[in-house]
Design a protein around this motif. Structure first.
Motif, PDB file in Angstrom:
ATOM      1  N   ALA A   1       0.856  -1.195   0.000  1.00  0.00           N
ATOM      2  CA  ALA A   1       0.000   0.000   0.000  1.00  0.00           C
ATOM      3  C   ALA A   1       0.883   1.232   0.000  1.00  0.00           C
ATOM      4  O   ALA A   1       1.759   1.367   0.851  1.00  0.00           O
ATOM      5  CB  ALA A   1      -0.891  -0.002   1.231  1.00  0.00           C
ATOM      6  N   ILE A   2       0.655   2.099  -0.964  1.00  0.00           N
ATOM      7  CA  ILE A   2       1.336   3.399  -0.953  1.00  0.00           C
ATOM      8  C   ILE A   2       0.440   4.328  -0.142  1.00  0.00           C
ATOM      9  O   ILE A   2      -0.749   4.487  -0.460  1.00  0.00           O
ATOM     10  CB  ILE A   2       1.538   3.938  -2.380  1.00  0.00           C
TER      11      ILE A   2
ATOM     12  N   VAL B   1      -8.247  -0.245   4.487  1.00  0.00           N
ATOM     13  CA  VAL B   1      -8.703  -0.508   3.118  1.00  0.00           C
ATOM     14  C   VAL B   1      -7.650   0.024   2.146  1.00  0.00           C
ATOM     15  O   VAL B   1      -7.094   1.098   2.381  1.00  0.00           O
ATOM     16  CB  VAL B   1     -10.049   0.216   2.828  1.00  0.00           C
ATOM     17  N   ILE B   2      -7.384  -0.735   1.087  1.00  0.00           N
ATOM     18  CA  ILE B   2      -6.497  -0.233   0.036  1.00  0.00           C
ATOM     19  C   ILE B   2      -7.247  -0.227  -1.287  1.00  0.00           C
ATOM     20  O   ILE B   2      -8.169  -1.027  -1.496  1.00  0.00           O
ATOM     21  CB  ILE B   2      -5.198  -1.070  -0.078  1.00  0.00           C
ATOM     22  N   HIS B   3      -6.837   0.694  -2.160  1.00  0.00           N
ATOM     23  CA  HIS B   3      -7.536   0.895  -3.429  1.00  0.00           C
ATOM     24  C   HIS B   3      -6.619   0.647  -4.610  1.00  0.00           C
ATOM     25  O   HIS B   3      -5.425   0.957  -4.549  1.00  0.00           O
ATOM     26  CB  HIS B   3      -8.051   2.342  -3.517  1.00  0.00           C
ATOM     27  N   HIS B   4      -7.213   0.141  -5.660  1.00  0.00           N
ATOM     28  CA  HIS B   4      -6.463   0.013  -6.912  1.00  0.00           C
ATOM     29  C   HIS B   4      -6.043   1.415  -7.359  1.00  0.00           C
ATOM     30  O   HIS B   4      -6.846   2.333  -7.318  1.00  0.00           O
ATOM     31  CB  HIS B   4      -7.355  -0.642  -7.974  1.00  0.00           C
ATOM     32  N   PRO B   5      -4.781   1.568  -7.784  1.00  0.00           N
ATOM     33  CA  PRO B   5      -4.323   2.936  -8.076  1.00  0.00           C
ATOM     34  C   PRO B   5      -4.986   3.571  -9.296  1.00  0.00           C
ATOM     35  O   PRO B   5      -5.087   4.794  -9.365  1.00  0.00           O
ATOM     36  CB  PRO B   5      -2.815   2.782  -8.293  1.00  0.00           C
TER      37      PRO B   5
ATOM     38  N   VAL C   1      -7.645  -4.872   4.442  1.00  0.00           N
ATOM     39  CA  VAL C   1      -6.334  -5.403   4.828  1.00  0.00           C
ATOM     40  C   VAL C   1      -6.083  -5.289   6.329  1.00  0.00           C
ATOM     41  O   VAL C   1      -4.934  -5.292   6.781  1.00  0.00           O
ATOM     42  CB  VAL C   1      -5.191  -4.697   4.051  1.00  0.00           C
ATOM     43  N   THR C   2      -7.166  -5.226   7.084  1.00  0.00           N
ATOM     44  CA  THR C   2      -7.021  -5.040   8.536  1.00  0.00           C
ATOM     45  C   THR C   2      -6.236  -6.165   9.201  1.00  0.00           C
ATOM     46  O   THR C   2      -5.531  -5.943  10.175  1.00  0.00           O
ATOM     47  CB  THR C   2      -8.401  -4.955   9.218  1.00  0.00           C
TER      48      THR C   2
ATOM     49  N   ILE D   1      -3.190   2.040  -3.239  1.00  0.00           N
ATOM     50  CA  ILE D   1      -3.029   3.330  -2.550  1.00  0.00           C
ATOM     51  C   ILE D   1      -4.045   3.441  -1.423  1.00  0.00           C
ATOM     52  O   ILE D   1      -5.102   2.798  -1.440  1.00  0.00           O
ATOM     53  CB  ILE D   1      -3.161   4.532  -3.517  1.00  0.00           C
ATOM     54  N   SER D   2      -3.702   4.260  -0.445  1.00  0.00           N
ATOM     55  CA  SER D   2      -4.604   4.453   0.699  1.00  0.00           C
ATOM     56  C   SER D   2      -5.713   5.437   0.334  1.00  0.00           C
ATOM     57  O   SER D   2      -5.627   6.167  -0.659  1.00  0.00           O
ATOM     58  CB  SER D   2      -3.816   4.987   1.898  1.00  0.00           C
ATOM     59  N   GLN D   3      -6.733   5.450   1.159  1.00  0.00           N
ATOM     60  CA  GLN D   3      -7.840   6.390   0.963  1.00  0.00           C
ATOM     61  C   GLN D   3      -7.328   7.837   0.961  1.00  0.00           C
ATOM     62  O   GLN D   3      -7.705   8.643   0.114  1.00  0.00           O
ATOM     63  CB  GLN D   3      -8.866   6.190   2.101  1.00  0.00           C
ATOM     64  N   GLN D   4      -6.465   8.140   1.909  1.00  0.00           N
ATOM     65  CA  GLN D   4      -5.960   9.522   2.018  1.00  0.00           C
ATOM     66  C   GLN D   4      -5.195   9.941   0.767  1.00  0.00           C
ATOM     67  O   GLN D   4      -5.341  11.063   0.281  1.00  0.00           O
ATOM     68  CB  GLN D   4      -5.026   9.661   3.235  1.00  0.00           C
TER      69      GLN D   4
END
Lengths: 469, 469
Positions: A372-373, A383-387, A396-397, A452-455
């Motif tokens: 995760a970036i 949670v991680i997102h497709h970039p 991914v907790t 990538i992260s939500q932020q």
């Protein structure tokens, strides 16, 4: 004597042009952060072995413009106040990096350079040149190590290397798992075990092959390896090698190996093994060379060719078939503001802000298969997102999340000595062991998830939206 | 500072091992001759541009073992008398070579090294390393020059080059027809025109693209080139470039070019040309970059893309798709006796004896399409033979027969100064103009005939027969 010293001029001209403009615009002292990352894994592989950090830091610690560099800049009519500024130029920035030898994946920041705009800009080309190339070769070497198991791998590539690039290639090969090199210069510089056999010219220079082998055994009985394909491997080379090996036995000496360098290596190695064993020379090893790469080595071992040592040249030191890792160096922040290149496609857009990479580790301690970036400071994400594909996300907790980027240089000085080549190679081996096999296979390897992260996603999307307004 | 000096240790270990054996056998002073030649043309092309001779001779004139080299050899337990001999080692041999920049073909000797066995052996690896690589890149550059016509070609490759191999690559590219390089180090060392534009990071580092362009024009109005694809080429980059170009006109300045670095270069260059012309900026040129090679350049020009300058990186400096020219260095004679490697196939056998190459020139002064490898001293041949297929021969009485190999070094010293890079590039261009187009095309080029004389064939066949007895 031709010699090369990596100085301030080891750069693309535009770094200096941009440097001059920013200097004259009084922006050269702006605080910036640049990310080094790549987009595509060479050789359609599943991973990259990161290499070159030690050399990069060595260079940065002493980087300066020589008198010749400065004279040339004056001759090129660069602004004289800017040139005066370059006379005292030193790199004083901070470097974040994943450890050398780490297994890395596309789009993840591997190195971050923080410093003034001028210093971060001026090191771009050399950083890319060193890291792209050493990582390419370490990756290639690692693929051969993967299929070769515990067999000995030796680099024989200098004669086909891309000029003095061969020096770095021989070193990077060790990071990827090679045990020795024929390259004496690299062996000396990087303290790598040196190895070698004999040339066809040595054999043809004597009146007979037998005489050539005898001369070699007389003068260099230790570590003796006979090249057996100068005339005819099975009818001449191996019979002569056996004769001399038996003569050596009478002197209390042992022939180390014979080398096959042409013909069908699977067939010849089996025949050779049988002939040696028949003569009671079970201890004599078989070296194979001649246009080897990871696919040929894999095929030979699948055919159970009794080869103990592989000597690999061209494909190793040039990183064939790709020749380059496509690493880039992109502005992520300046004056405390996140920056990005916005492109027509999300894939070519860059990720803004200073970032960390979190590697997901499963409960066995293995790599789960996702990085995760995240924004610097995010220590755990749920949670991680497709970039690039909005809507694709993953919980991914449950994973341990290991931060990969650490500070390795402050104010232009390393914060710790380099671990050394052997330790780097060992680290790389241990890390690769944590990567599941489906990412290591050669044909359509499983795709490791870079996310990538939500932020970070919110930051990126916000910047794109504000630019479109 | 990382620096590399090519010394005696820039070699494969086996050259030293063989050297030691021959020294202990008292054969190191034997007079020998080695040939440098290659077997396969890179990139499925029809010819190779020979490059690297200047660097090779520079190296040979001062080659020696440094104190560090000697200490390392002692530590490696080489024979101490042999090491003492190496302390005073200098290359004192004779070199025959075709001119640098010459167009050359498989199997023909391009360089011959004559000297003692020790000196000729010890220079093998470095000779191969330098000549194989520079010839690869000069050939690649020449293919791009062939399709680019008179348009400007600039090398942008250092960041993707194979470490310091990039320095030689930038130089060899000039021999093949490139006009400039972004590589400041090579520009300085080899006196090549330096060129460059701007980076995406420069643009994203300013509050807006327009501001970035204005800053650049303010500080570097001469030679100004705007990179226009950071946000959106046609909607943002070109309109902003036009605004600043018009502002520059009011200052009596002229924007030199805009650079396209992504997207469909044929489409974008046409649109860009129209927009620039519409704004009265007919003089502003278009630079294109982004994963170019000879095939892409050819395609763009076939589509009549109005591109004036091509910036080429990765494929040029790494010689993709091949990464290496397969040049080898084989013993041709020792102690006055012709020597050869006999292989199971004639193609892998070498050609014995000291040889000359005669190029057939037709009555128009063009290359006819055949070289004859002859024994030294044969000045004219009437029949030439296929080197590997007995029975295939050709009458060549009507042609002018031009000897290609000349002495360029005696007693370890050049016999004339290097012609210089510009003259070498010019020579190469003139020679390539003499090669008919069918050998230059990319798809299945016509095969240039490399042949042997009757005398050479008799010598080879005699040696094979005597070995078989």
């Amino acid at each position: 004597m031709l010699s090369f010293s990596i100085s301030g001029s080891y750069t693309d001209l535009y770094e200096l042009s941009i440097g001059e403009v920013n200097f004259l615009e009084n922006r050269h002292q702006s605080a910036v952060a640049f990310d080094y990352f790549f987009r595509k894994i060479p050789a359609r592989g599943g991973y990259v072995v990161f290499a070159g950090l030690t050399d990069l830091l060595d260079i940065l610690e002493t980087l300066h413009f020589t008198k010749e560099d400065i004279d040339w800049l004056r001759w090129q009519k660069f602004n004289s106040t800017f040139i005066d500024h370059l006379v005292d130029f030193r790199f004083r920035g901070r470097i974040w990096s994943v450890p050398e030898g780490e297994i890395v994946f596309p789009h993840c920041p591997i190195v971050r350079v923080e410093g003034t705009w001028l210093e971060a800009q001026l090191v771009e080309t050399l950083l890319l040149n060193i890291l792209n190339f050493e990582s390419l070769i370490a990756t290639k070497a690692s693929r051969m190590r993967y299929v070769a198991g515990d067999r000995i791998l030796s680099d024989f590539g200098l004669r086909r290397a891309q000029g003095p690039g061969g020096i770095l290639a021989s070193k990077a090969a060790v990071i990827g798992g090679f045990g020795s090199t024929s390259n004496v210069y690299a062996a000396q510089l990087y303290d790598i075990p040196a190895s070698g056999t004999m040339a066809h010219a040595f054999v043809t220079g004597y009146e007979s092959e037998l005489e050539a082998f005898r001369a070699f055994a007389r003068s260099r009985p230790e570590g003796c390896v006979f090249l057996v394909d100068t005339y005819n491997t099975l009818q001449s080379g191996i019979p002569n090698a056996i004769i001399v090996a038996k003569e050596m036995e009478k002197q209390g000496q042992k022939l180390v190996a014979v080398r096959l360098d042409s013909g069908d290596l699977a067939y010849l190695s089996r025949k050779t093994r049988a002939m040696l064993d028949e003569a009671g020379l079970q201890y004599v090893k078989i070296v194979a060379s001649n246009q080897l790469d990871e696919h040929v080595i894999k095929s030979l071992l699948e055919q159970q060719a009794p080869i103990d040592i592989f000597g690999v040249g061209t494909s190793l030191v040039t990183g064939a078939p790709d020749g380059a890792l496509d690493g880039v160096y992109k502005l992520a922040e300046s004056d405390g503001k996140p920056r990005m290149k916005i492109s027509e496609t999300l894939q070519k857009a860059t990720l803004p802000g200073t970032k960390q990479v979190l590697r997901m580790i499963d409960d066995q301690g293995h790599f789960f298969g996702a990085d995760a970036i995240v924004l610097q400071g995010e220590e755990h994400v749920s949670v991680i997102h497709h970039p690039f594909e909005p809507g694709k996300s993953l919980q991914v907790t449950g994973f341990k999340q290991e931060p990969l980027l650490k500070v390795v240089m402050e104010n232009g000085k390393r914060i710790a000595p380099s671990p050394g080549l052997t330790a780097i190679a060992q680290y790389s081996k241990e890390r690769l062991a944590l990567l599941p096999a489906e990412y290591k296979r050669f044909e359509y390897p499983h795709i490791y998830k870079t996310s990538i992260s939500q932020q970070l996603m919110d930051l990126r999307n916000g910047l794109i939206a504000s630019h479109k307004m």
